[in-house]
Design a protein around this motif. Structure first.
Motif, PDB file in Angstrom:
ATOM      1  N   UNK A 152       0.835  11.165   1.648  1.00 18.88           N
ATOM      2  CA  UNK A 152       2.217  11.508   1.325  1.00 18.88           C
ATOM      3  C   UNK A 152       2.705  10.790   0.069  1.00 18.88           C
ATOM      4  N   UNK A 153       1.878   9.879  -0.436  1.00 14.84           N
ATOM      5  CA  UNK A 153       2.157   9.249  -1.718  1.00 14.84           C
ATOM      6  C   UNK A 153       1.302   9.873  -2.808  1.00 14.84           C
ATOM      7  N   UNK A 154       0.035  10.067  -2.493  1.00 15.63           N
ATOM      8  CA  UNK A 154      -0.897  10.679  -3.440  1.00 15.63           C
ATOM      9  C   UNK A 154      -1.798  11.619  -2.665  1.00 15.63           C
ATOM     10  N   UNK A 155      -1.523  12.880  -2.740  1.00 15.94           N
ATOM     11  CA  UNK A 155      -2.268  13.874  -1.959  1.00 15.94           C
ATOM     12  C   UNK A 155      -3.668  14.120  -2.511  1.00 15.94           C
ATOM     13  N   UNK A 156      -3.930  13.661  -3.727  1.00 12.32           N
ATOM     14  CA  UNK A 156      -5.212  13.950  -4.369  1.00 12.32           C
ATOM     15  C   UNK A 156      -6.269  12.882  -4.116  1.00 12.32           C
ATOM     16  N   UNK A 157      -5.904  11.777  -3.529  1.00 15.88           N
ATOM     17  CA  UNK A 157      -6.908  10.738  -3.284  1.00 15.88           C
ATOM     18  C   UNK A 157      -6.301   9.384  -3.071  1.00 15.88           C
ATOM     19  N   UNK A 158      -7.057   8.344  -3.420  1.00 17.04           N
ATOM     20  CA  UNK A 158      -6.645   6.967  -3.178  1.00 17.04           C
ATOM     21  C   UNK A 158      -6.003   6.362  -4.417  1.00 17.04           C
ATOM     22  N   UNK A 159      -5.253   5.321  -4.183  1.00 19.62           N
ATOM     23  CA  UNK A 159      -4.677   4.547  -5.264  1.00 19.62           C
ATOM     24  C   UNK A 159      -5.143   3.102  -5.126  1.00 19.62           C
ATOM     25  N   UNK A 160      -5.075   2.348  -6.208  1.00 18.67           N
ATOM     26  CA  UNK A 160      -5.535   0.963  -6.195  1.00 18.67           C
ATOM     27  C   UNK A 160      -4.601   0.094  -5.361  1.00 18.67           C
ATOM     28  N   UNK A 161      -5.196  -0.822  -4.623  1.00 24.02           N
ATOM     29  CA  UNK A 161      -4.415  -1.772  -3.828  1.00 24.02           C
ATOM     30  C   UNK A 161      -4.044  -2.951  -4.719  1.00 24.02           C
ATOM     31  N   UNK A 162      -3.180  -2.697  -5.661  1.00 19.57           N
ATOM     32  CA  UNK A 162      -2.799  -3.706  -6.643  1.00 19.57           C
ATOM     33  C   UNK A 162      -2.118  -4.895  -5.962  1.00 19.57           C
ATOM     34  N   UNK A 163      -2.588  -6.099  -6.284  1.00 21.67           N
ATOM     35  CA  UNK A 163      -1.981  -7.300  -5.737  1.00 21.67           C
ATOM     36  C   UNK A 163      -2.215  -7.532  -4.267  1.00 21.67           C
ATOM     37  N   UNK A 164      -3.201  -6.847  -3.677  1.00 24.18           N
ATOM     38  CA  UNK A 164      -3.478  -7.013  -2.251  1.00 24.18           C
ATOM     39  C   UNK A 164      -3.944  -8.435  -1.953  1.00 24.18           C
ATOM     40  N   UNK A 165      -3.555  -8.940  -0.798  1.00 22.75           N
ATOM     41  CA  UNK A 165      -4.100 -10.188  -0.289  1.00 22.75           C
ATOM     42  C   UNK A 165      -5.310  -9.849   0.569  1.00 22.75           C
ATOM     43  N   UNK A 166      -6.466 -10.367   0.174  1.00 23.97           N
ATOM     44  CA  UNK A 166      -7.726 -10.029   0.825  1.00 23.97           C
ATOM     45  C   UNK A 166      -8.370 -11.322   1.310  1.00 23.97           C
ATOM     46  N   UNK A 167      -8.831 -11.323   2.544  1.00 24.52           N
ATOM     47  CA  UNK A 167      -9.375 -12.563   3.077  1.00 24.52           C
ATOM     48  C   UNK A 167     -10.480 -12.366   4.079  1.00 24.52           C
TER      49      UNK A 167
END
Length: 584
Positions: A289-304
């Motif tokens: 519902x944000x981008x129907x064409x695919x994925x977007x980058x997880x900018x600034x994600x906290x990953x652990x």
């Protein structure tokens, strides 16, 4: 004595720690490492906690300070117990150290501990908060002193401490890695406060509550290394500005971070760089519902990386190690220096609700370099957004934060980003809404001005606290009674709260109730978040109105204490995948 600094070290468990053995571990021209240890035995049952505690100190030639760390161990044959908090505390000379710094925007001259004593200070709603009514230095009169006003998120808690102006000397506690701490990168912890005191908190229930008590069962073995941390001392000449010691301390912090993991720690329980591993990859976000064409980058994600568990379990896991980083604008991340063990990879992304977990077990062995490639976080979503309130970043900072009560206002906290740290903001709700509770109208109200930062109790004229029901009003048309709408409520904090949700009838039984949740006490401790909660609530279409105003009622029903309440992170109503939309 170091530069005129008297220090003492306390490991705070169920009493002051006392060592029973001293050993020189290393003694060379370039390094000395000392061990002070105590081992529990059955004769100490009921007197001391069943742990072996080995406290170490390291001095290096040419280093302006010392390193300290601790090894805690619980043997399988020892009894069960709970460990609430443990930390190292440094108590400095109050006649020397008057200037404190724990961030660029929170550094200042500080009151004396004497100012908190009866006659000079007046205790407020809890012992930590004291109104300074007759301080030794008049400049502090009318301020509230409370150590929680200086709490800092772990991701920012790298260096803090004190400056003595005469002679110009700095005392700083530097933490180059948070791997031994838990709760994630934005968990808040205490650091420096009036004393003058400097803390290195290893584990605590602050801003987390009982979920972060380390609980040992029968026949449970455990060992963990806390630290090392670095106690850095610096000075300048009498002609130089002592405040520059803070800048030097920050520079030294960067040096210590680059040196991690230290190669001079002799304990086999502390792994060197070549024994550790690395994990890298890229996180993408999928929301059709944000981008129907695919994925977007997880900018600034906290990953652990944290011990294997369920979605979001890293918030409450408190026995092992965690390793966190922040992804770049394209979602790429790299986590170095990971201890050998098994982990899951977890993440969350500012701007999006929910938690990500990669359920595949990641086995870290010495020297391994694992590239996970592209990972896709499928966001919680059942339909398009009808309306939303707030910004999903696990904080309540974007909501309305009132001006403090003039009786308790601290001038150094008046400006962003710390104005939410003022004492007593919870009672401002009752002043803003003395008779009727908050009403938020979608399409008209502004959550930065019309949505109070914390859903607290309302204080009555007889000094009791009663339930507060907040109302969200919105309009719909063409409601399909056979469809289901989804209300998503993300909480930034909860303290002994039961949040109930009703739709269009305040007298009906709740459509949803959280039950009693939370104990992070972030409201009283001037926080803007504690532990994150996400609730997904199904609303049957047959209780909604077409072409009429609808109301969602949010009631926090527990009212035994003024500090019971929740902080919202984000609220969203999703409609089914039909033609429904908001009336404008």
């Amino acid at each position: 004595m170091l530069f005129g600094v008297h220090h003492k070290i306390l490991v705070e468990l169920k009493g002051h720690w006392k060592g029973t053995s001293c050993e020189v571990i290393v003694e060379t021209e370039d390094q000395v490492e000392l061990s002070f240890s105590r081992t529990w035995n059955s004769s100490l049952e009921g007197k001391l906690v069943p742990l072996k505690i080995d406290k170490r100190y390291i001095l290096l030639r040419g280093s302006s300070g010392f390193y300290t760390y601790a090894i805690y161990e619980h043997l399988e044959e020892w009894p069960s117990f709970n460990l609430d908090n443990t930390r190292v505390a440094f108590k400095l000379r109050k006649d020397k150290f008057h200037y404190m710094a724990n961030s660029d925007d929170r550094r200042r001259d500080m009151p004396l501990p004497d100012d908190r004593l009866p006659g000079r200070g007046e205790q407020l709603a809890y012992p930590e908060a004291v109104l300074l009514v007759d301080p030794i230095e008049s400049q502090f009169k009318g301020e509230v002193d409370d150590k929680y006003q200086y709490a800092t998120e772990l991701k920012d808690l790298r260096v803090h401490g004190w400056i003595c102006m005469d002679p110009p000397v700095g005392f700083w506690q530097i933490t180059p890695s948070n791997e031994f701490r838990v709760g994630g990168p934005i968990k808040s912890e205490l650091n420096s406060h009036v004393g003058p005191t400097t803390l290195a908190v290893f584990a605590s229930t602050h801003y987390g509550g009982s979920d972060l008590i380390i609980k040992f069962g029968e026949k449970e073995s455990w060992k963990k290394v806390f630290g090392p941390i670095f106690i850095y001392l610096n000075n300048v000449t009498d002609e130089e500005d002592p405040h520059t010691l803070w800048d030097d301390a920050k520079n030294q912090m960067s040096v210590e971070v680059e040196r991690w993991p230290y190669d001079f720690v002799t304990s086999d329980d502390f792994q060197s760089k070549h024994q550790r591993g690395r994990v890298s990859g890229r996180l993408l976000v999928q929301d059709r519902f944000i981008n129907s064409k695919g994925c977007i980058s997880a900018s600034g994600a906290y990953v652990g990386l944290a011990p294997p568990g369920d979605i979001g379990s890293w918030q409450r896991e408190c026995k092992k190690y965690q390793f966190w980083t922040k992804a770049d604008e394209e979602g790429y991340f790299s986590i170095p220096n990971i201890l050998t063990d098994e982990y899951n990879l977890y993440a969350w992304v500012p701007g999006f609700i929910g938690d990500y977990i990669n359920s595949t077990i990641i086995n870290i062995t010495s020297g391994v370099n694992i590239d996970l490639g592209d990972l896709v976080f499928e966001l919680p979503r059942d339909g398009p957004t009808l309306w939303e309130i707030g910004y999903p970043d696990r904080l309540a900072a974007e909501f309305y934060i009132p001006d403090p009560d003039p009786r308790y206002a601290n001038s150094f906290l008046l400006n962003d980003p710390n104005r939410f740290r003022q004492y007593g903001l919870w009672d401002r709700y009752s002043e803003l809404y003395p008779d009727n509770d908050l009403v938020y109208t979608v399409g008209e109200s502004d959550y930065t001005k019309d949505f109070f930062y914390a859903h607290v109790l309302r204080k009555t004229n007889n000094d009791t606290y009663e339930q507060a029901t907040w109302t969200i009003k919105f309009s719909l048309y063409n409601v399909n009674e056979n469809e289901t709408y989804t209300l998503r409520i993300a909480l930034a904090s909860a303290h002994q709260s039961d949040l109930q949700v009703r739709v269009n009838d305040l007298n009906e039984v709740p459509l949803f109730s959280t039950g009693k949740i939370g104990g992070d006490n972030a409201i009283a401790r001037h926080g803007i978040h504690g532990i994150y909660w996400l609730f997904n609530i199904a609303i049957p279409g047959n209780i909604l109105y077409s072409h009429e105003e609808n109301s969602i009622y949010l009631t926090q029903v527990n009212n035994e204490s003024r500090f019971q309440g929740v902080m919202y992170d984000y609220i969203r109503l999703e409609v089914p995948q039909t033609k429904l939309q908001l009336l404008t």
